[in-house]
Design an enzyme around this catalytic site. Structure first.
Site, mmCIF file in Angstrom:
data_model
loop_
_atom_site.group_PDB
_atom_site.id
_atom_site.type_symbol
_atom_site.label_atom_id
_atom_site.label_comp_id
_atom_site.label_asym_id
_atom_site.label_seq_id
_atom_site.Cartn_x
_atom_site.Cartn_y
_atom_site.Cartn_z
ATOM 1 N N SER A 247 26.613 -8.006 -62.169
ATOM 2 C CA SER A 247 27.448 -8.154 -63.359
ATOM 3 C C SER A 247 26.801 -9.118 -64.339
ATOM 4 O O SER A 247 25.999 -9.967 -63.966
ATOM 5 C CB SER A 247 28.832 -8.680 -62.979
ATOM 6 N N LYS A 248 27.201 -8.943 -65.593
ATOM 7 C CA LYS A 248 26.685 -9.826 -66.642
ATOM 8 C C LYS A 248 27.110 -11.270 -66.348
ATOM 9 O O LYS A 248 26.359 -12.202 -66.556
ATOM 10 C CB LYS A 248 27.269 -9.417 -67.994
#
Ligand code: GLU
Length: 492
Positions: A247-248
């Protein structure tokens, strides 16, 4: 076209394009290309607070750089809110949805009671049975309302076949009459998403696994709106080596497409790598040209098992999956050399290493240099970092190797300078003549070839390792090789 395949990539513009999003885009793009279908780019920007212009630009730039051209769009979901609300009204008119006047306080109270009784809270359908008169009365009082979709209450279940996960079943009793329009009059995302797909006649919804949970509700919307169902294909998750979802938020830049671009990935190499995260052919091939991949791609090759993206944050050079580096290296080595020159140019320019000479007569020598270096490099940036000595006299010496191969061999310094003089004086600078010179020198000095080669390589490139030694001497050129050796003793 009646039976045309229509797919879409529908990112929410709340951050940069990351590898998970790019992978979804790639699968959709491939499916469209393979079936001569239409690929729509839809920006799902109805969450105005979280959507940003920069993010939209980043998505458009990232897809463009990857070469994933779309046929329609970008369409902006926010431009279609009227459609979403009209669909909700249609559902109310047809008796598939209803206005719910329950207040937040009512609902909170019921939720708390359910929690206290250790039961799952689901809306109890209080307003589902309101008579038209009761509804009219509430409206006359100007009470605010949400709109809820009626979930069948006949005890059955919703079943669908996901192209990746297979049969999925959801019991109706586990679904509440869910809200499709908020009390402030805004449609919910689940409605907007389905209405846009129906309007655009999307035939295949290929998206991340997180969409699976929404699918039963969306199918109910399709059915209530009388729309034909698309094929659903959900893609498994991509995990990091510790099995945490990529995930970012967790991985930051390490999963950003722009970071791969800045580090010197070739766009197609990245596409080729990403497609292998969760998809494979039966023969586990790893390298595909664009045409090959378009031909080979199949939804049933998408794996249900989560894939691992082996990023290594502790790696100081570039923390990506070694397989990604190897695939990039494969393309660096095999691509057309002129194309490679075009790709390397901006990286050399950024380091002030691009010379006008490379455009003119020096072009041949420049291409020979790239051709030699690419045997060892993984990234376009390597040409400007590891390869600096090939393009500038101002390069760093690897301190440890300098000590080992040169500083601790003072007996070589003067002979190496002499070798430089001789090289500068040569009429015929070729592998053969240079080899003869080196052989003479070995005889006179009585050292092992490796000692001499390492010393020369260090003096010329500042690094203990490099491409084929004799080829390197020739490609680097008589002048540069001669001068660097001649000036060597001055550096001690
Ligand atoms: N906007 C959603 C997302 O970015 C995509 C949902 C979908 O593809 O249906 O996760």
């Amino acid at each position: 076209m009646e039976n045309q395949v229509v797919v879409r990539f529908a990112p929410s513009p709340t951050g940069y394009l990351h590898i998970g999003g790019a992978r979804t885009a790639i699968f959709n793009w491939l499916y469209a290309r393979q079936n001569k279908g239409k690929f729509i780019l839809r920006i799902e920007d109805t969450d105005a607070q979280r959507s940003t212009k920069d993010s939209i630009q980043g998505i458009v730039d990232g897809l463009t750089w990857l070469g994933l051209g779309w046929d329609e769009g970008p369409n902006f979901q926010s431009a279609y809110i009227k459609d979403h609300l009209a669909a909700a009204q249609q559902l109310v008119d047809a008796g598939h949805a209803y206005k719910c006047f329950c207040t937040k306080e009512d609902l909170d109270r019921k939720r708390e009671a359910a929690v206290a009784a250790k039961q799952t809270y689901l809306y109890d359908g209080t307003c589902r049975e309101l008579t038209p008169d009761q509804v009219a009365e509430n409206e006359a009082k100007d009470l605010s309302f949400t709109i809820r979709l009626k979930v069948p209450r006949d005890g059955g279940s919703l079943v669908f076949e996901d192209a990746v996960y297979g049969r999925v079943e959801k019991q109706f009793r586990d679904l509440e009459d869910f809200i499709i329009v908020r009390s402030n009059g805004n449609p919910l995302y689940i409605l907007s998403n389905a209405v846009d797909d129906i309007r655009d006649r999307v035939t295949h919804i290929i998206r991340g696994q997180d969409g699976l949970a929404n699918t039963p509700k969306q199918i109910l919307l399709y059915q209530a709106l009388g729309a034909p169902l698309p094929v659903f294909a959900h893609m498994s998750l991509t995990l990091d080596p510790k099995k945490a979802k990529i995930s970012k938020r967790r991985h930051g830049e390490l999963v950003a497409i722009h970071y791969y671009r800045a580090q010197g990935f070739l766009p197609w190499a990245l596409v080729n790598f990403l497609v292998l995260l969760g998809w494979a052919t039966t023969d586990s091939r790893e390298i595909f040209s664009e045409e090959e991949l378009i031909a080979a791609f199949a939804l049933n090759g998408i794996s249900r098992a989560n894939s691992v993206f082996n990023i290594r944050p502790e790696d100081t050079r570039f923390s990506t999956d070694p397989k990604a580096l190897n695939i990039n290296a494969h393309y660096l080595r095999t691509m057309d050399i002129e194309d490679l020159a075009d790709q390397v140019k901006p990286f050399l320019e950024a380091e002030g290493l691009w010379h006008l000479a490379y455009e003119g007569e020096g072009r041949r020598k420049f291409l020979d240099t790239l051709d030699l270096l690419r045997e060892r490099y993984h990234l376009l940036t390597d040409f400007a970092t590891l390869g600096r000595a090939w393009f500038s006299d101002d390069f760093e010496m690897d301190a440890k190797a300098w000590e080992k191969h040169l500083a601790s061999h003072p007996e070589l310094h003067a002979p190496l300078a002499g070798l430089g003089e001789k090289i500068l004086a040569m009429d015929d600078y070729t592998i053969k003549t240079v080899e003869a010179l080196l052989r003479d020198m070995l005889k006179t000095l009585g050292v092992k070839p490796g000692i001499l080669i390492n010393a020369v390589r260090m003096a010329l490139t500042g690094q203990p390792k490099g491409p084929d030694f004799m080829k390197a001497m020739i490609v680097m050129g008589q002048q540069r090789v001669g001068e660097r050796l001649r000036k060597l003793p001055a550096q001690f």
